[in-house]
Design an enzyme around this catalytic site. Structure first.
Site, PDB file in Angstrom:
ATOM      1  N   CYS A  54      12.930  -7.406  12.031  1.00 57.16           N
ATOM      2  CA  CYS A  54      13.467  -8.295  11.010  1.00 57.16           C
ATOM      3  C   CYS A  54      12.394  -8.443   9.931  1.00 57.16           C
ATOM      4  O   CYS A  54      11.355  -9.072  10.162  1.00 57.16           O
ATOM      5  CB  CYS A  54      13.807  -9.643  11.656  1.00 57.16           C
ATOM      6  SG  CYS A  54      14.680 -10.762  10.569  1.00 57.16           S
ATOM      7  N   CYS A  97       0.791  -1.238   0.000  1.00 55.89           N
ATOM      8  CA  CYS A  97       0.000   0.000   0.000  1.00 55.89           C
ATOM      9  C   CYS A  97       0.820   1.284   0.000  1.00 55.89           C
ATOM     10  O   CYS A  97       0.262   2.368  -0.107  1.00 55.89           O
ATOM     11  CB  CYS A  97      -0.954   0.008   1.197  1.00 55.89           C
ATOM     12  SG  CYS A  97      -0.138   0.286   2.782  1.00 55.89           S
ATOM     13  N   CYS A 139       1.669  -3.927   8.568  1.00 56.28           N
ATOM     14  CA  CYS A 139       1.457  -2.566   8.101  1.00 56.28           C
ATOM     15  C   CYS A 139       0.209  -2.032   8.779  1.00 56.28           C
ATOM     16  O   CYS A 139      -0.839  -2.679   8.762  1.00 56.28           O
ATOM     17  CB  CYS A 139       1.291  -2.549   6.586  1.00 56.28           C
ATOM     18  SG  CYS A 139       0.784  -0.930   5.938  1.00 56.28           S
TER      19      CYS A 139
END
Length: 182
Positions: A171, A102, A148
């Site tokens: 990570c 996105c 996200c």
């Protein structure tokens, strides 16, 4: 009663100070990193509050149409790419790393470090608003997954074995990231 009022008032003022400080930090970062140039894949990385307000919701079929097979595996099926054989592990260019799904800017090269794990690692996101941390109990262990905050895609995991100043190691999978050079 007066003591209770003073404690409540002090707590509220403290919280307001933290919120103002975070807003000022986000605004400074926005000014320093904002850009509207498209990446190679057409994704635009813009660091502003509007980016987070525009939550991205797509069906899995829509995600399949806009992501590569590897990106879909990592971002939507919570997969992991192979270590050391990925796009951004050795990237030393200055810039911003965003969500490949996105475009939400999440990390900068300023917090990237060589962890020796084979995946790009960072000690802090641009802002805690940009990522979401959730408990992951898959594979018979308890870890903290990084998603996200804008579209809910799987980005990687965070571990408490990173460098100062945070002691954290985000990570991440290169397939989950887009990069915009400064």
């Amino acid at each position: 009663m007066k003591t209770l009022f003073l404690i409540a008032f002090a707590s509220i003022m403290s919280l307001m100070g933290c919120a103002q400080q975070e807003t000022a930090t986000d605004a400074a970062t926005s000014t320093a990193l904002a850009g509207d140039e498209p990446l190679d894949d057409g994704t635009v990385l813009e660091l502003n509050d509007q980016t987070l307000q525009d939550t991205v919701v797509k069906t899995e079929e829509e995600w399949r149409q806009v992501l590569t097979q590897e990106q879909y595996y990592v971002l939507r099926e919570e997969g992991t790419e192979r270590p050391f054989d990925n796009k951004y592990n050795s990237n030393e260019r200055k810039g911003v790393y965003g969500c490949a799904a996105c475009g939400n800017p999440m990390f900068t090269s300023e917090t990237k470090f060589e962890s020796g794990t084979g995946w790009p690692s960072f000690y802090a996101p641009i802002s805690e608003k940009r990522v979401k941390e959730v408990e992951d109990v898959a594979l018979g262990m308890v870890r903290t997954e990084v998603e996200c905050a804008r579209c809910g895609s799987h980005i990687g995991h965070v571990f408490p074995d990173g460098p100062e100043p945070t002691g954290l190691r985000y990570c991440l999978n290169s397939a989950a990231l887009s990069f915009k050079a400064k």
